[in-house]
Design a protein around this motif. Structure first.
Motif, PDB file in Angstrom:
ATOM      1  N   ALA A  15       0.812  -1.223   0.000  1.00  0.00           N
ATOM      2  CA  ALA A  15       0.000   0.000   0.000  1.00  0.00           C
ATOM      3  C   ALA A  15       0.842   1.268   0.000  1.00  0.00           C
ATOM      4  O   ALA A  15       0.398   2.307  -0.510  1.00  0.00           O
ATOM      5  CB  ALA A  15      -0.951   0.010   1.197  1.00  0.00           C
ATOM      6  N   ASP A  16       2.053   1.213   0.551  1.00  0.00           N
ATOM      7  CA  ASP A  16       2.825   2.454   0.684  1.00  0.00           C
ATOM      8  C   ASP A  16       4.280   2.283   0.257  1.00  0.00           C
ATOM      9  O   ASP A  16       5.158   3.015   0.717  1.00  0.00           O
ATOM     10  CB  ASP A  16       2.737   2.993   2.116  1.00  0.00           C
ATOM     11  N   ARG A  17       4.551   1.339  -0.651  1.00  0.00           N
ATOM     12  CA  ARG A  17       5.932   1.104  -1.086  1.00  0.00           C
ATOM     13  C   ARG A  17       6.514   2.326  -1.789  1.00  0.00           C
ATOM     14  O   ARG A  17       7.669   2.700  -1.550  1.00  0.00           O
ATOM     15  CB  ARG A  17       5.993  -0.125  -1.996  1.00  0.00           C
ATOM     16  N   ASP A  18       5.750   2.959  -2.644  1.00  0.00           N
ATOM     17  CA  ASP A  18       6.246   4.150  -3.352  1.00  0.00           C
ATOM     18  C   ASP A  18       6.628   5.259  -2.371  1.00  0.00           C
ATOM     19  O   ASP A  18       7.673   5.897  -2.502  1.00  0.00           O
ATOM     20  CB  ASP A  18       5.198   4.680  -4.333  1.00  0.00           C
ATOM     21  N   ALA A  19       5.775   5.473  -1.373  1.00  0.00           N
ATOM     22  CA  ALA A  19       6.045   6.511  -0.377  1.00  0.00           C
ATOM     23  C   ALA A  19       7.268   6.155   0.457  1.00  0.00           C
ATOM     24  O   ALA A  19       8.082   7.029   0.796  1.00  0.00           O
ATOM     25  CB  ALA A  19       4.817   6.692   0.524  1.00  0.00           C
ATOM     26  N   LEU A  20       7.405   4.877   0.779  1.00  0.00           N
ATOM     27  CA  LEU A  20       8.555   4.433   1.555  1.00  0.00           C
ATOM     28  C   LEU A  20       9.852   4.688   0.797  1.00  0.00           C
ATOM     29  O   LEU A  20      10.798   5.273   1.328  1.00  0.00           O
ATOM     30  CB  LEU A  20       8.419   2.945   1.886  1.00  0.00           C
ATOM     31  N   VAL A  21       9.892   4.276  -0.471  1.00  0.00           N
ATOM     32  CA  VAL A  21      11.108   4.452  -1.262  1.00  0.00           C
ATOM     33  C   VAL A  21      11.415   5.935  -1.448  1.00  0.00           C
ATOM     34  O   VAL A  21      12.580   6.351  -1.360  1.00  0.00           O
ATOM     35  CB  VAL A  21      10.979   3.737  -2.619  1.00  0.00           C
ATOM     36  N   ALA A  22      10.405   6.731  -1.670  1.00  0.00           N
ATOM     37  CA  ALA A  22      10.616   8.173  -1.821  1.00  0.00           C
ATOM     38  C   ALA A  22      11.215   8.768  -0.552  1.00  0.00           C
ATOM     39  O   ALA A  22      12.125   9.603  -0.611  1.00  0.00           O
ATOM     40  CB  ALA A  22       9.294   8.866  -2.157  1.00  0.00           C
ATOM     41  N   SER A  23      10.733   8.306   0.607  1.00  0.00           N
ATOM     42  CA  SER A  23      11.252   8.836   1.873  1.00  0.00           C
ATOM     43  C   SER A  23      12.690   8.389   2.095  1.00  0.00           C
ATOM     44  O   SER A  23      13.507   9.142   2.625  1.00  0.00           O
ATOM     45  CB  SER A  23      10.364   8.399   3.048  1.00  0.00           C
ATOM     46  N   LEU A  24      13.005   7.170   1.671  1.00  0.00           N
ATOM     47  CA  LEU A  24      14.383   6.680   1.804  1.00  0.00           C
ATOM     48  C   LEU A  24      15.330   7.549   0.984  1.00  0.00           C
ATOM     49  O   LEU A  24      16.398   7.952   1.464  1.00  0.00           O
ATOM     50  CB  LEU A  24      14.487   5.232   1.326  1.00  0.00           C
ATOM     51  N   LYS A  25      14.937   7.813  -0.239  1.00  0.00           N
ATOM     52  CA  LYS A  25      15.820   8.582  -1.125  1.00  0.00           C
ATOM     53  C   LYS A  25      15.977  10.015  -0.649  1.00  0.00           C
ATOM     54  O   LYS A  25      17.063  10.591  -0.743  1.00  0.00           O
ATOM     55  CB  LYS A  25      15.303   8.497  -2.560  1.00  0.00           C
ATOM     56  N   ARG A  26      14.900  10.592  -0.113  1.00  0.00           N
ATOM     57  CA  ARG A  26      15.000  11.945   0.448  1.00  0.00           C
ATOM     58  C   ARG A  26      15.954  11.976   1.638  1.00  0.00           C
ATOM     59  O   ARG A  26      16.628  12.972   1.878  1.00  0.00           O
ATOM     60  CB  ARG A  26      13.618  12.454   0.883  1.00  0.00           C
ATOM     61  N   ALA A  27      15.989  10.869   2.372  1.00  0.00           N
ATOM     62  CA  ALA A  27      16.830  10.800   3.571  1.00  0.00           C
ATOM     63  C   ALA A  27      18.274  10.438   3.264  1.00  0.00           C
ATOM     64  O   ALA A  27      19.095  10.344   4.169  1.00  0.00           O
ATOM     65  CB  ALA A  27      16.244   9.792   4.551  1.00  0.00           C
ATOM     66  N   GLY A  28      18.589  10.217   1.989  1.00  0.00           N
ATOM     67  CA  GLY A  28      19.965   9.931   1.621  1.00  0.00           C
ATOM     68  C   GLY A  28      20.294   8.457   1.482  1.00  0.00           C
ATOM     69  O   GLY A  28      21.466   8.089   1.415  1.00  0.00           O
ATOM     70  N   VAL A  29      19.268   7.586   1.450  1.00  0.00           N
ATOM     71  CA  VAL A  29      19.498   6.158   1.209  1.00  0.00           C
ATOM     72  C   VAL A  29      19.641   5.970  -0.302  1.00  0.00           C
ATOM     73  O   VAL A  29      18.660   6.012  -1.037  1.00  0.00           O
ATOM     74  CB  VAL A  29      18.353   5.292   1.780  1.00  0.00           C
ATOM     75  N   ARG A  30      20.873   5.776  -0.743  1.00  0.00           N
ATOM     76  CA  ARG A  30      21.139   5.730  -2.182  1.00  0.00           C
ATOM     77  C   ARG A  30      20.894   4.364  -2.788  1.00  0.00           C
ATOM     78  O   ARG A  30      20.670   4.240  -3.993  1.00  0.00           O
ATOM     79  CB  ARG A  30      22.587   6.149  -2.456  1.00  0.00           C
ATOM     80  N   GLN A  31      20.961   3.324  -1.979  1.00  0.00           N
ATOM     81  CA  GLN A  31      20.807   1.972  -2.490  1.00  0.00           C
ATOM     82  C   GLN A  31      20.283   1.086  -1.370  1.00  0.00           C
ATOM     83  O   GLN A  31      20.416   1.403  -0.187  1.00  0.00           O
ATOM     84  CB  GLN A  31      22.155   1.451  -3.016  1.00  0.00           C
ATOM     85  N   ALA A  32      19.673  -0.040  -1.755  1.00  0.00           N
ATOM     86  CA  ALA A  32      19.197  -1.027  -0.783  1.00  0.00           C
ATOM     87  C   ALA A  32      19.362  -2.404  -1.386  1.00  0.00           C
ATOM     88  O   ALA A  32      19.362  -2.566  -2.616  1.00  0.00           O
ATOM     89  CB  ALA A  32      17.731  -0.766  -0.425  1.00  0.00           C
ATOM     90  N   VAL A  33      19.511  -3.395  -0.525  1.00  0.00           N
ATOM     91  CA  VAL A  33      19.618  -4.784  -0.957  1.00  0.00           C
ATOM     92  C   VAL A  33      18.401  -5.539  -0.429  1.00  0.00           C
ATOM     93  O   VAL A  33      18.142  -5.556   0.777  1.00  0.00           O
ATOM     94  CB  VAL A  33      20.917  -5.436  -0.442  1.00  0.00           C
TER      95      VAL A  33
END
Length: 258
Positions: A15-33
């Motif tokens: 339900a909120d994957r897009d919002a989660l990824v957007a928040s990660l990128k705003r916070a400086g999370v450049r990559q995830a595994v």
């Protein structure tokens, strides 16, 4: 920052994957595994990884290991061949052993062994789950030495145990357990363990279930946890957060060849 272990493909994030990824990128999370856990989930996992250009591992988690393990390994072997040229494929796993799941123990051992053989064949590191099974896991790592090593995910043990995994070629994956006040043994380990053996992770599908205000918001939880981990490690090692953050980033790049 890089989140070295996040089950972003799990249904609870639909339900909120897009919002989660957007928040990660705003916070400086450049990559995830994104680690793999079962044959039934690989297709969706590949789709999610492709959608956000995140890296992934493919494997059979010990919780999902059952009497069909041989078929799962055959399917995993084929999928690793198919995906072999995908730069996003960075590991075999999440795989390993869980001594708390004794009913499937007889399947877990050969399933893990087969995945170590696949990691050897494809020259990939492993994402390792090991609970109440460290002697058995370390014995198999010794039997099947890996060029790229791996990471012992969600580590919470002693310095002695950490050193055994480091000697076996593994990085130590540090997650939300470090933020628990009762995790004294892990905190003592982090005082002594050199920074160049560590990576940080959220295991967010699990952490989102923790009933704490700080972690309640899934769309902000991952980036918050990573920052808190960096601050905690910096405090324990009496180093700057910038120094810790930079080293965690470099370690994860090296581990997964990102």
């Amino acid at each position: 920052m890089i989140d070295s272990h996040v089950h972003l493909d799990f249904d609870e994030f639909d339900a909120d994957r897009d919002a989660l990824v957007a928040s990660l990128k705003r916070a400086g999370v450049r990559q995830a595994v994104i680690p793999g856990v079962s044959a039934q989930k690989w297709a969706k996992q590949l789709l999610v990884a492709s959608s956000y250009d995140f890296s992934y591992g493919l494997g059979v988690h010990p919780w999902y290991c059952n009497h069909n393990w041989q078929q799962d390994i055959e399917n995993l072997s084929k999928l690793l061949e198919v995906q072999g040229d995908d730069p996003r494929l960075v590991a075999v796993g999440e795989c390993g052993l869980d001594g708390l799941h004794r009913q499937s123990w007889g399947y877990q051992l050969p399933c893990f062994e087969a995945q170590l053989q696949l990691a050897q064949r494809h020259k990939l590191p492993v994402i390792l789950h090991s609970v109440k099974a460290h002697n058995e896991a370390l014995a198999l790592l010794k039997r099947y030495p890996l060029v790229k090593g791996g990471v012992i995910h969600g580590f919470y043990g002693s310095m002695q145990l950490a050193q055994r995994y480091v000697d076996a070629g593994c990085y130590i994956g540090i997650g939300h357990l470090l933020l628990e006040e009762k995790a004294k043994k892990l905190q003592e380990t982090l005082v002594k363990l050199p920074l160049d053996h560590l990576v940080i992770e959220t295991d967010l599908a699990l952490v989102s279930q923790v009933k704490k205000p700080d972690f309640a918001d899934k769309t902000g939880g991952s980036s918050l946890i990573l920052r808190l981990l960096i601050q905690k490690i910096a405090k324990l090692q009496k180093k700057s957060s910038v120094r810790v953050s930079e080293q965690m980033f470099q370690n994860t790049l090296q581990l997964f060849d990102l």
